[in-house]
Design a protein around this motif. Structure first.
Motif, PDB file in Angstrom:
ATOM      1  N   THR A 201      68.036  47.543  35.322  1.00  0.00           N
ATOM      2  CA  THR A 201      67.337  46.262  35.126  1.00  0.00           C
ATOM      3  C   THR A 201      67.417  45.780  33.683  1.00  0.00           C
ATOM      4  O   THR A 201      67.186  44.604  33.405  1.00  0.00           O
ATOM      5  CB  THR A 201      65.848  46.342  35.550  1.00  0.00           C
ATOM      6  N   LYS A 202      67.753  46.689  32.772  1.00  0.00           N
ATOM      7  CA  LYS A 202      67.793  46.311  31.352  1.00  0.00           C
ATOM      8  C   LYS A 202      68.814  45.204  31.082  1.00  0.00           C
ATOM      9  O   LYS A 202      68.580  44.324  30.246  1.00  0.00           O
ATOM     10  CB  LYS A 202      68.114  47.548  30.506  1.00  0.00           C
ATOM     11  N   ASP A 203      69.926  45.259  31.789  1.00  0.00           N
ATOM     12  CA  ASP A 203      70.989  44.279  31.527  1.00  0.00           C
ATOM     13  C   ASP A 203      70.919  43.057  32.434  1.00  0.00           C
ATOM     14  O   ASP A 203      71.842  42.237  32.459  1.00  0.00           O
ATOM     15  CB  ASP A 203      72.366  44.948  31.686  1.00  0.00           C
ATOM     16  N   MET A 204      69.828  42.931  33.191  1.00  0.00           N
ATOM     17  CA  MET A 204      69.708  41.808  34.125  1.00  0.00           C
ATOM     18  C   MET A 204      68.862  40.686  33.531  1.00  0.00           C
ATOM     19  O   MET A 204      68.068  40.901  32.623  1.00  0.00           O
ATOM     20  CB  MET A 204      69.043  42.277  35.428  1.00  0.00           C
ATOM     21  N   VAL A 205      69.041  39.509  34.111  1.00  0.00           N
ATOM     22  CA  VAL A 205      68.193  38.360  33.787  1.00  0.00           C
ATOM     23  C   VAL A 205      67.148  38.251  34.897  1.00  0.00           C
ATOM     24  O   VAL A 205      67.485  38.291  36.079  1.00  0.00           O
ATOM     25  CB  VAL A 205      69.028  37.065  33.718  1.00  0.00           C
ATOM     26  N   ALA A 206      65.876  38.120  34.504  1.00  0.00           N
ATOM     27  CA  ALA A 206      64.791  38.082  35.487  1.00  0.00           C
ATOM     28  C   ALA A 206      64.872  36.820  36.351  1.00  0.00           C
ATOM     29  O   ALA A 206      65.080  35.725  35.844  1.00  0.00           O
ATOM     30  CB  ALA A 206      63.455  38.140  34.767  1.00  0.00           C
ATOM     31  N   LYS A 207      64.688  37.013  37.652  1.00  0.00           N
ATOM     32  CA  LYS A 207      64.704  35.874  38.591  1.00  0.00           C
ATOM     33  C   LYS A 207      63.302  35.589  39.140  1.00  0.00           C
ATOM     34  O   LYS A 207      63.084  34.577  39.795  1.00  0.00           O
ATOM     35  CB  LYS A 207      65.622  36.196  39.776  1.00  0.00           C
TER      36      LYS A 207
ATOM     37  N   ALA B 211      63.101  38.984  46.525  1.00  0.00           N
ATOM     38  CA  ALA B 211      63.918  39.708  45.548  1.00  0.00           C
ATOM     39  C   ALA B 211      64.928  40.623  46.224  1.00  0.00           C
ATOM     40  O   ALA B 211      64.635  41.267  47.232  1.00  0.00           O
ATOM     41  CB  ALA B 211      63.019  40.521  44.630  1.00  0.00           C
ATOM     42  N   LYS B 212      66.112  40.666  45.637  1.00  0.00           N
ATOM     43  CA  LYS B 212      67.191  41.550  46.099  1.00  0.00           C
ATOM     44  C   LYS B 212      67.592  42.441  44.925  1.00  0.00           C
ATOM     45  O   LYS B 212      67.196  42.195  43.788  1.00  0.00           O
ATOM     46  CB  LYS B 212      68.412  40.733  46.543  1.00  0.00           C
ATOM     47  N   VAL B 213      68.411  43.432  45.212  1.00  0.00           N
ATOM     48  CA  VAL B 213      68.980  44.256  44.140  1.00  0.00           C
ATOM     49  C   VAL B 213      69.743  43.324  43.191  1.00  0.00           C
ATOM     50  O   VAL B 213      70.514  42.470  43.631  1.00  0.00           O
ATOM     51  CB  VAL B 213      69.921  45.334  44.727  1.00  0.00           C
ATOM     52  N   GLY B 214      69.484  43.487  41.899  1.00  0.00           N
ATOM     53  CA  GLY B 214      70.140  42.639  40.903  1.00  0.00           C
ATOM     54  C   GLY B 214      69.244  41.543  40.347  1.00  0.00           C
ATOM     55  O   GLY B 214      69.625  40.823  39.422  1.00  0.00           O
ATOM     56  N   ASP B 215      68.027  41.406  40.907  1.00  0.00           N
ATOM     57  CA  ASP B 215      67.116  40.350  40.463  1.00  0.00           C
ATOM     58  C   ASP B 215      66.108  40.813  39.410  1.00  0.00           C
ATOM     59  O   ASP B 215      65.202  40.079  39.045  1.00  0.00           O
ATOM     60  CB  ASP B 215      66.351  39.759  41.660  1.00  0.00           C
ATOM     61  N   LYS B 216      66.259  42.055  38.928  1.00  0.00           N
ATOM     62  CA  LYS B 216      65.386  42.610  37.882  1.00  0.00           C
ATOM     63  C   LYS B 216      63.934  42.722  38.380  1.00  0.00           C
ATOM     64  O   LYS B 216      63.005  42.160  37.805  1.00  0.00           O
ATOM     65  CB  LYS B 216      65.444  41.745  36.610  1.00  0.00           C
ATOM     66  N   THR B 217      63.771  43.472  39.458  1.00  0.00           N
ATOM     67  CA  THR B 217      62.432  43.761  39.996  1.00  0.00           C
ATOM     68  C   THR B 217      62.406  45.224  40.431  1.00  0.00           C
ATOM     69  O   THR B 217      63.404  45.936  40.322  1.00  0.00           O
ATOM     70  CB  THR B 217      62.109  42.900  41.231  1.00  0.00           C
TER      71      THR B 217
ATOM     72  N   SER C 112      65.306  37.389  28.799  1.00  0.00           N
ATOM     73  CA  SER C 112      64.734  38.540  29.517  1.00  0.00           C
ATOM     74  C   SER C 112      65.726  39.703  29.596  1.00  0.00           C
ATOM     75  O   SER C 112      65.375  40.814  29.992  1.00  0.00           O
ATOM     76  CB  SER C 112      64.305  38.130  30.934  1.00  0.00           C
ATOM     77  N   ARG C 113      66.964  39.453  29.193  1.00  0.00           N
ATOM     78  CA  ARG C 113      67.975  40.515  29.195  1.00  0.00           C
ATOM     79  C   ARG C 113      67.710  41.484  28.038  1.00  0.00           C
ATOM     80  O   ARG C 113      67.210  41.083  26.994  1.00  0.00           O
ATOM     81  CB  ARG C 113      69.374  39.896  29.049  1.00  0.00           C
ATOM     82  N   GLY C 114      68.037  42.764  28.255  1.00  0.00           N
ATOM     83  CA  GLY C 114      67.880  43.745  27.185  1.00  0.00           C
ATOM     84  C   GLY C 114      66.576  44.525  27.242  1.00  0.00           C
ATOM     85  O   GLY C 114      66.320  45.369  26.397  1.00  0.00           O
ATOM     86  N   VAL C 115      65.756  44.227  28.248  1.00  0.00           N
ATOM     87  CA  VAL C 115      64.457  44.889  28.410  1.00  0.00           C
ATOM     88  C   VAL C 115      64.330  45.391  29.842  1.00  0.00           C
ATOM     89  O   VAL C 115      64.756  44.715  30.775  1.00  0.00           O
ATOM     90  CB  VAL C 115      63.308  43.876  28.113  1.00  0.00           C
ATOM     91  N   LEU C 116      63.744  46.564  30.012  1.00  0.00           N
ATOM     92  CA  LEU C 116      63.495  47.087  31.363  1.00  0.00           C
ATOM     93  C   LEU C 116      62.478  46.222  32.086  1.00  0.00           C
ATOM     94  O   LEU C 116      61.583  45.647  31.466  1.00  0.00           O
ATOM     95  CB  LEU C 116      62.942  48.517  31.295  1.00  0.00           C
ATOM     96  N   ASP C 117      62.596  46.144  33.406  1.00  0.00           N
ATOM     97  CA  ASP C 117      61.574  45.478  34.205  1.00  0.00           C
ATOM     98  C   ASP C 117      60.385  46.423  34.391  1.00  0.00           C
ATOM     99  O   ASP C 117      60.567  47.603  34.712  1.00  0.00           O
ATOM    100  CB  ASP C 117      62.136  45.081  35.577  1.00  0.00           C
ATOM    101  N   ALA C 118      59.177  45.902  34.190  1.00  0.00           N
ATOM    102  CA  ALA C 118      57.983  46.750  34.264  1.00  0.00           C
ATOM    103  C   ALA C 118      57.756  47.306  35.671  1.00  0.00           C
ATOM    104  O   ALA C 118      57.392  48.475  35.843  1.00  0.00           O
ATOM    105  CB  ALA C 118      56.757  45.964  33.811  1.00  0.00           C
ATOM    106  N   GLY C 119      57.964  46.484  36.685  1.00  0.00           N
ATOM    107  CA  GLY C 119      57.791  46.943  38.062  1.00  0.00           C
ATOM    108  C   GLY C 119      58.796  48.021  38.433  1.00  0.00           C
ATOM    109  O   GLY C 119      58.454  49.009  39.091  1.00  0.00           O
TER     110      GLY C 119
END
Length: 212
Positions: A169-175, A123-129, A186-193
């Motif tokens: 992370t809210k505006d990202m798509v999970a990878k 995972a990198k910055v922008g991957d919703k983690t 998956s967009r529109g929700v915060l990443d739990a991690g």
């Protein structure tokens, strides 16, 4: 004061424990929106086991991180146990020989945790983690060390960077992980991690500030 004693670090760990315990339900809610909803429960289990085992023991900041990391790595389910276990154990290793921990030392410990994480996930910055939370926090502390910024001020900025990273992370798509199967949904929700990482870094910053 621009350093804190490694030996005085126990309250920092207990503050991190309380941060997770207080947000157990919230983390479950966040995770339940695009994951399997067990993130809060698993994290709470690991942090509470650590508290139960070590609340009456004396330990340094780095020893506490190592013990917490081992519990998370070996005793909690889900994908986050190995992830947080690695972060904390690599932070601990970077700080184990220090008597006093400076801004630069703390930056190096955080960076070691991030590097350890990047050794086991792509995972990198922008991957919703949680990388989206941890990486900007590392950047703030490294910059503070380079510029000689006051440790307390740097910790306040680190908290803001972690919050901004979490919110991004809210505006990202999970990878990665279960939520990656949802694609655009998956967009529109915060990443739990990213959310739990922000809670942990905030508690860590506040705990360290109280020692400075």
């Amino acid at each position: 004061m621009s350093t804190f004693k490694n030996a005085a670090g126990k309250p920092v760990l207990l503050k991190m424990v309380k941060g997770i315990q207080d947000n157990k339900a919230y983390l479950g809610e966040v995770d339940g929106l695009i994951g399997d909803g067990d993130h809060g429960m698993n994290m709470n289990k690991g942090f509470s086991v650590f508290e139960e085992r070590f609340k009456d023991e004396e330990f340094t900041f780095s020893e506490g991180l190592d013990e917490l990391g081992m519990i998370l790595l070996n005793e909690i389910g889900g994908s986050m146990g190995p992830i947080y276990g690695t972060i904390f154990m690599d932070m601990a290793e970077a700080g184990e020989d220090l008597e006093e921990i400076s801004t630069a030392d703390f930056a190096a410990m955080l960076e070691a945790g991030l590097e350890g994480l990047c050794g086991i996930v792509d995972a990198k910055v922008g991957d919703k983690t949680l990388v989206d939370t941890l990486s900007p926090a590392v950047d703030v502390m490294k910059k503070a060390a380079e510029t000689g910024q006051d440790f307390k001020e740097a910790l306040e900025e680190m908290k803001k960077a972690a919050e901004a990273g979490r919110d991004s992370t809210k505006d990202m798509v999970a990878k990665f992980g279960r939520s990656s199967r949802l694609g655009e949904r998956s967009r529109g929700v915060l990443d739990a991690g990213a959310t739990s990482c922000c809670i942990i870094l905030t508690a860590m910053a506040e705990g360290i500030s109280e020692l400075l």
